[in-house]
Write a protein that holds these residues in place. Sequence first.
Motif, PDB file in Angstrom:
ATOM      1  N   LYS A  68     -21.544  -6.435  -3.590  1.00  0.00           N
ATOM      2  CA  LYS A  68     -21.288  -5.367  -2.626  1.00  0.00           C
ATOM      3  C   LYS A  68     -19.970  -5.696  -1.934  1.00  0.00           C
ATOM      4  O   LYS A  68     -19.757  -6.811  -1.471  1.00  0.00           O
ATOM      5  CB  LYS A  68     -22.420  -5.250  -1.613  1.00  0.00           C
ATOM      6  N   VAL A  69     -19.103  -4.694  -1.885  1.00  0.00           N
ATOM      7  CA  VAL A  69     -17.742  -4.890  -1.378  1.00  0.00           C
ATOM      8  C   VAL A  69     -17.487  -3.952  -0.210  1.00  0.00           C
ATOM      9  O   VAL A  69     -17.910  -2.781  -0.240  1.00  0.00           O
ATOM     10  CB  VAL A  69     -16.708  -4.608  -2.503  1.00  0.00           C
ATOM     11  N   MET A  70     -16.835  -4.454   0.834  1.00  0.00           N
ATOM     12  CA  MET A  70     -16.367  -3.569   1.902  1.00  0.00           C
ATOM     13  C   MET A  70     -14.864  -3.394   1.752  1.00  0.00           C
ATOM     14  O   MET A  70     -14.130  -4.377   1.656  1.00  0.00           O
ATOM     15  CB  MET A  70     -16.673  -4.149   3.289  1.00  0.00           C
ATOM     16  N   VAL A  71     -14.425  -2.151   1.713  1.00  0.00           N
ATOM     17  CA  VAL A  71     -12.988  -1.855   1.681  1.00  0.00           C
ATOM     18  C   VAL A  71     -12.582  -1.401   3.077  1.00  0.00           C
ATOM     19  O   VAL A  71     -13.061  -0.376   3.576  1.00  0.00           O
ATOM     20  CB  VAL A  71     -12.655  -0.762   0.643  1.00  0.00           C
ATOM     21  N   TYR A  72     -11.715  -2.182   3.691  1.00  0.00           N
ATOM     22  CA  TYR A  72     -11.217  -1.906   5.051  1.00  0.00           C
ATOM     23  C   TYR A  72      -9.788  -1.418   4.860  1.00  0.00           C
ATOM     24  O   TYR A  72      -8.890  -2.184   4.545  1.00  0.00           O
ATOM     25  CB  TYR A  72     -11.285  -3.197   5.859  1.00  0.00           C
ATOM     26  N   ASP A  73      -9.577  -0.112   5.003  1.00  0.00           N
ATOM     27  CA  ASP A  73      -8.304   0.532   4.660  1.00  0.00           C
ATOM     28  C   ASP A  73      -7.619   1.054   5.923  1.00  0.00           C
ATOM     29  O   ASP A  73      -7.991   2.099   6.461  1.00  0.00           O
ATOM     30  CB  ASP A  73      -8.576   1.678   3.670  1.00  0.00           C
ATOM     31  N   LEU A  74      -6.618   0.321   6.379  1.00  0.00           N
ATOM     32  CA  LEU A  74      -5.862   0.703   7.568  1.00  0.00           C
ATOM     33  C   LEU A  74      -4.410   0.919   7.154  1.00  0.00           C
ATOM     34  O   LEU A  74      -3.669  -0.025   6.899  1.00  0.00           O
ATOM     35  CB  LEU A  74      -5.967  -0.381   8.645  1.00  0.00           C
ATOM     36  N   GLY A  75      -4.026   2.195   7.074  1.00  0.00           N
ATOM     37  CA  GLY A  75      -2.678   2.531   6.623  1.00  0.00           C
ATOM     38  C   GLY A  75      -1.769   2.951   7.768  1.00  0.00           C
ATOM     39  O   GLY A  75      -1.952   2.538   8.910  1.00  0.00           O
ATOM     40  N   GLY A  76      -0.818   3.808   7.445  1.00  0.00           N
ATOM     41  CA  GLY A  76       0.149   4.242   8.446  1.00  0.00           C
ATOM     42  C   GLY A  76      -0.418   5.248   9.434  1.00  0.00           C
ATOM     43  O   GLY A  76      -0.009   5.288  10.595  1.00  0.00           O
TER      44      GLY A  76
END
Length: 584
Positions: free
Chosen positions: A164-172
Amino acid sequence: MGKVIGIDLGTTNSCVSVAENGEPVIIPGASGSMTTPSVVAFTKKGERLVGEAARRQAATNPERTISSVKRHMGTEWSTRIDGTDYKAQTISAMVLMQLKKDAEDFLGAPVTEAVITVPAYFNNIQRQATKDAGRIAGLNVKRIINEPTSAALSYGLNHGEPQKVMVYDLGGGTFDVSIIEIGEGVIEVLATAGDNHLGGDDFDERITQWLVRRFKEENGADLTRDFAAMQRVREAAEQAKKELSASESAHIMLPYLTQHRGEMLHMDLTFTRGQFQDLIEDLIERTAQPVHSALSDAGIAPAELGRVLLVGGSTRIPAVQEKVRALTGKEPSRNINPDECVAKGAAILGSTLEGNSLVAAGTDKNLLLLDVTPLSLSIETVGGVATRLIERNSTLPTRYSRIFSTAAPYQRSVDIHVLQGERPMARDNKTIGKFKLKGIKAAPAGVPQIEVTFDIDANGILKVSARDLDTGKQQSITITSNDSMSEDEIQQAIRDAQVYAGQDQTRKDAMEVLGDAQRLMAETEQKLKEKKKELDRGTKKQVKADVNRLNKLTMKCRLDKVTEAQLAEIKEAMRQLEESARSL
């Protein structure tokens, strides 16, 4: 069929990828960089610039330079330049056209199909707006895919072990978090959450305001009244943010920044990592709630996570990484490039849509992707209640039907108000469409049976249909919104884009032709000078006349208004000069 490219259409930067021999590769931009700034500018000469060229001139042309337009997708935002109104979709299409051209140059073949990524928390209207932007750019958008899901797809291609993977996506400009299960060739999104107005742009703005305050305290000058100065400060703020990911302090030096009471003022400040972290502490804290929400919806504890993947340039900030450690108890994985993994995942999906099989690492099974809808979908019922038909985090594609009836006797039509969001009352959610179902058989209140069906496709885009069960009359409803572009507007934008592409090519050709003409005239003038005494009068007169004619044509040629006919005339004048100059 040509290649299907994968595009990460970002707030700050965009990236394009394609699958070659089963592996996604990043396509370099026109400047050679792996990413392209999502910036569009219009020069005062009428030229349109996209990407690095647009970003470079932003300080000297701030009012005609557009950036971070992704935050306006699916809204009524527009900007007016030279008498033309540009919506967010149109500006985004210009960025997509540049990425399309870069891909065509890289592949040596036309590109007409793409997979485009969007934040997981984009609503129906924002997804449709992104698809419209692709159409305007001349792309058939095969699929809209959530950014965290795309990143997980890129990761899962090389890491097939069950986890199980958490993707933490903080972009512009946006923040998303998704909980994804990878196992036996299946990549399944369990839950997603996020904030569409949180990202690197907000961090830049905090630094910018701090610099403006400090400058005013030290010099008494208000930089907010100087557009060009503010653009330089914003660029310096962004650069300082990047430097502070590797250094404890950043030196901000902006000479000749502004004039105040007849004196030229310079900015010379030191900005520390500690000061930066204090400024953005509350913004980083805002990522905590979506993380908790996604874990809760997925029904797992942080300890059950096998990996935490960081996606988006803003995750390079040490304070962000520290927050992720605190939230999950895990050391974030560094197995993927945060700037490139989203585009690569889109390219992988594009390859599968071409009919190619992609096998997950460590298995003999083809990858299967199961995504979810980020927000609940409802309709407004009596009393202003939002009655849910599809719950958030439902696996896509999905279809759900429910029977409704009339609220008043002998009602011949019903108004159906479609909503997206989690609040119990309709007024607190996002309206994504309204429609009227007519032709209902007259009957007492509560007697007619109207079946409303919500159908969400693999792109997360909603279609609604309604059927009167008594008469069997069925009608498909296309939801429209004031925030969406009409078909006529899209077609006009497509035509405008084609005109722009033609103009850009004509300007490029003109620059080459004018350069060749200047060189030809200079070489001819030099030869005339060298052989002045050897030439007969007639030859000298003819060559000079041809030089003068070519010079007049080039002087009259303006890049912002050049036409194919003008270029043809200049080329003919060059041919004549080359012919008459042969005798020199």
